[in-house]
Each structure stands twice: as C-alpha cells, then as structure tokens.
Scaffold this active site. Sequence first.
Site, mmCIF file in Angstrom:
data_model
loop_
_atom_site.group_PDB
_atom_site.id
_atom_site.type_symbol
_atom_site.label_atom_id
_atom_site.label_comp_id
_atom_site.label_asym_id
_atom_site.label_seq_id
_atom_site.Cartn_x
_atom_site.Cartn_y
_atom_site.Cartn_z
ATOM 1 N N ASP A 57 0.709 -1.406 0.118
ATOM 2 C CA ASP A 57 -0.063 -0.100 0.211
ATOM 3 C C ASP A 57 0.787 1.285 -0.152
ATOM 4 O OD1 ASP A 57 -2.215 1.371 -0.073
ATOM 5 O OD2 ASP A 57 -2.797 1.206 2.132
ATOM 6 N N HIS B 43 -3.786 13.989 0.959
ATOM 7 C CA HIS B 43 -3.991 12.851 1.895
ATOM 8 C C HIS B 43 -2.752 12.807 2.980
ATOM 9 C CE1 HIS B 43 -5.145 9.543 4.170
ATOM 10 N NE2 HIS B 43 -4.107 8.838 4.014
ATOM 11 N N GLU C 211 -10.830 3.850 3.641
ATOM 12 C CA GLU C 211 -9.987 4.909 2.985
ATOM 13 C C GLU C 211 -10.250 4.396 1.225
ATOM 14 O OE1 GLU C 211 -5.609 4.007 3.926
ATOM 15 O OE2 GLU C 211 -5.937 5.402 5.782
ATOM 16 N N GLU D 82 -9.292 3.948 -2.247
ATOM 17 C CA GLU D 82 -8.097 4.011 -2.953
ATOM 18 C C GLU D 82 -8.219 2.943 -4.125
ATOM 19 O OE1 GLU D 82 -4.673 2.331 -0.841
ATOM 20 O OE2 GLU D 82 -5.231 3.105 1.113
ATOM 21 N N ASP E 142 -9.282 0.427 1.860
ATOM 22 C CA ASP E 142 -8.119 0.297 2.928
ATOM 23 C C ASP E 142 -8.559 0.279 4.203
ATOM 24 O OD1 ASP E 142 -5.836 -0.813 4.090
ATOM 25 O OD2 ASP E 142 -4.717 1.024 3.767
ATOM 26 N N ARG F 84 -8.340 3.776 13.434
ATOM 27 C CA ARG F 84 -7.446 4.850 13.573
ATOM 28 C C ARG F 84 -6.903 5.138 14.977
ATOM 29 N NH1 ARG F 84 -6.123 5.976 8.557
ATOM 30 N NH2 ARG F 84 -7.884 6.553 7.562
ATOM 31 N N GLN G 177 -4.078 2.637 15.034
ATOM 32 C CA GLN G 177 -2.889 3.064 14.132
ATOM 33 C C GLN G 177 -2.208 4.033 15.291
ATOM 34 O OE1 GLN G 177 -4.508 4.717 10.762
ATOM 35 N NE2 GLN G 177 -2.378 5.159 9.821
ATOM 36 N N LYS H 204 -4.363 -2.029 9.999
ATOM 37 C CA LYS H 204 -4.927 -2.081 8.752
ATOM 38 C C LYS H 204 -5.034 -3.664 8.262
ATOM 39 C CE LYS H 204 -3.650 2.255 7.328
ATOM 40 N NZ LYS H 204 -4.470 3.160 6.492
ATOM 41 N N THR I 32 -9.287 -5.575 3.694
ATOM 42 C CA THR I 32 -9.088 -4.716 2.708
ATOM 43 C C THR I 32 -10.111 -5.198 1.662
ATOM 44 O OG1 THR I 32 -6.725 -4.633 3.374
ATOM 45 C CG2 THR I 32 -7.685 -3.736 1.030
ATOM 46 N N GLU J 63 -10.213 12.564 7.655
ATOM 47 C CA GLU J 63 -10.129 13.683 7.240
ATOM 48 C C GLU J 63 -11.612 14.632 7.144
ATOM 49 O OE1 GLU J 63 -7.890 11.419 4.056
ATOM 50 O OE2 GLU J 63 -7.180 13.389 3.566
HETATM 51 MN MN MN Z 1 -4.078 3.027 2.936
#
Ligand code: MN
Length: 425
Positions: free
Chosen positions: A137, A144, A210, A212, A244, A248, A251, A264, A268, A373
């Site tokens: 990834d 971002h 996420e 992606e 993904d 948080r 993380q 993570k 996915t 975000e």
């Molecule tokens: Mn990612």
Amino acid sequence: MASEANNPALRSWIEVETNSHFPIQNLPFGICRSPAGGDLHVCSAIGEFVIDLAALDEVGAFDDTPVAGTEVFHEPTLNAFMALGREAWSATRQALSQLLRDDCDELRDNTELCGRALQPANEIELQLPVDVGDYTDFYSSREHATNVGTLFRGADNALLPNWLHLPVGYHGRSSSIVVSGAPVRRPQGQTRPDDKQPPVFGTSNMVDFELEMGFFVGPGNVLGKPVPVGEAEEHIFGMVLVNDWSARDIQKWEYQPLGPFLAKNFATTVSPWVVTLDALEPFRCRGPEQEPRPLAYLQCNDGAFDIALEVWLTPDGATATRICESNFRYLYWSMAQQLAHHTVGGCNLRTGDLLASGTISGQTNGSRGSLLELAWRGEEPLSLDSGEQRSSVQDGDTVTLTGWCQGDGYRIGFGECSGQLLTAH
Ligand code: MN
C-alpha cells in the site's frame, strides 16, 4: 489493437444503458461460476450480463490469440491469464469485442452457446478475481498525506522530508483481502486513549475507510532485476477499487516507528472486475506537476488517468449519502513510478501482487478520501441524509466506493467496492 476495441462508436447487440459501467468499450475481467457445470471460470461483463470466457474458448473464439491452447479461462483465478502478458490480454479483449458488436451474429444467433456463456449479472455471486500474493500500500496523495500529517503531527511537520522524492509505501497483508460484498468485522486491539494512562485492550472505536485504487501485477520481474519506469505498465494487468479499512485508534498507538500493523490488517476490500489499462487508455492524462523533479529512475509524467471516484455511506436500514467525490488523477505518484520504485532495489514482483495507491484525497473538503479527514478527526462530524452524524464508521454501516471514466456517451466503470461493518466479536 486496443484502439479498435476502444472506438466510442461501437455498439453491442446486448443492450447497454448509457450510464452502465460495462459498455462494449470496457470488457473487464473477473471470476464467476459457469452457468453450465458451476465451475469457476474467467469471465467478462457487458451491460447487465456476465460472459463465461471458458465457454467461448471451447468453441474456438480465442484460437487466433496467444490464449489458444492454454486453458487459462478454466482457472478459478485470473493469475494464469495475467501471467501471459499484455499481448494476450489485448487480443482477448479484441476478440470478445468483435463477438459482441452489433454487426456480428456469430454468438448472438447461437442460442445454445448463449445459454452456456451468458448469465444475468444480478444472479451471480462475485468472486475474489485474483489469488493475491503480496500486497503493498502506497501513500501517494499529497493532499491525504498533508491532511493526516497535520492531524497526527501538526501543520509544521505534515509532509515528511522524503515524501516529494519517493513514493512512500509499506508492505501490507494479503490474507485479509476480500471481495466487494463480504462483511467486515470491527477489530479489537490495543489503544491508548489517554496519554497519561497505560494502554488498554478493547474494541476499536474509530473504524475508518480509505478510498483507494489498486493494480494487479501481470508478468513479474526477476529478483535483482529492476523494472525501468518506461516499461512498468507492461507489468500492470489492470485496476480495481480498494477500500483499505483502518482502525485509527489502534493506528495512532502502534504506528511509530514502523507504520500500521493491526490497524490495517483486519480487512481490505477490492472490487470484483479488473479493468485493463487498454480500456483506460483514452482517459490517460498528466498528473500533478512534480517539483522538485524526481530522480531519473522515477521520471514519467503521463501516467495518470481521469477516473471519477465517489464514496457512499449507508447506515443500516437508512438512505445512502454520498460523502466524497475525488479523482484518481489527483495522485502525485503514478502507478508506473510506484512499480519502478518498488523494484529499483531488486525486489521481485510476482503475478497476482496488488499495489494500492493510498487514500485518494483532493484539494476540496468534499474530496477527502477518509472519514478521518472528512470529519477532521471528529472536530467536524459529517452530516448524513438520514439525519445522523459520523466521525467514524458505525456497526451496520455499509461503505461503497465507485468509480468510472466518463467518455463521450459511455462510461468505463469499475462497478462497486462495498462492505458492511459488523459488530466486534
Ligand atoms: Mn491506505
């Protein structure tokens, strides 16, 4: 060869709505069960139908292509077909395009063959199209990286010194890659909600998505032999949407100094149809200006594609809200640059590897590609059409990514990449 199948004027004898993601100009590849026999085969999609390529191969439809005699369409994954290389993929798409054109009656008038090869898309179960080897990834959206850096480290330290010089990435986990439609279980793990207290074990309270995209590697490269940036796209079979999923709170506590781990690796999600670079070629464009100029091994500036992207959030039993509109072309680093960088030290990529872009955010608030975000770490909760608010994904919520290239009267689309978040065990 690609250009003929890309002709915007082509029409099929199978009816296709103008906003369908799968007109005759797309013809993506995936895996589904054969209508006759029930085995998993390589298939394609057009309009509301799925086509079994193994059934067509049995009657010689691909005899003039490099696929002839290989039996790759009888495999339960795309890997063997992907390993054959771009000439085989292009020739297959061209042969299929020819059979589906409105001026060709060969398949259309063969009722028996249509019965064995065609089935309504809404009756099939979507399969993970690729046996994914390694999963990498990247972190290739400048917007971002700046947003997340600002939230985690402050505005002065947002973009780290390496970011404008190389496509930052990490080695992820392929075992938990699932196909669109598969539910995702809220993870448990270690967090430290209070910096002055010891860490605690429990259910993540900050599950995020996420937005992606990713690409699958076709032919790999030999260990020790890098792929030059100018040859990188010969190794790219095609693209999918990627969610993904991220926790948080886990993380934030675990990521230093080596990056995300349990935050993570719980899931996915990828979309089931792999769209080829041939089909995307009419939508190639320049990416953002790169200043400072990258080192020579990374120089390449037409590797972007104009792909409109959206994220929809649907609370359990409520209406869906579109919460993000972004575009693949916003990415600072291209797929070719990512692949060249990945291999420049000698690392070998293998058929079936997945390389994902990183969250794709744009410059406006509405184009931020994650809830972290969009809700600015909970300071600005997002209002949904159902009247609810969100700063993170809640149990029962379904997150759906979608994306397409807008042509003149047609769309080259990716379908959906969707998953519902289930309560933790
Ligand atoms: Mn990612």
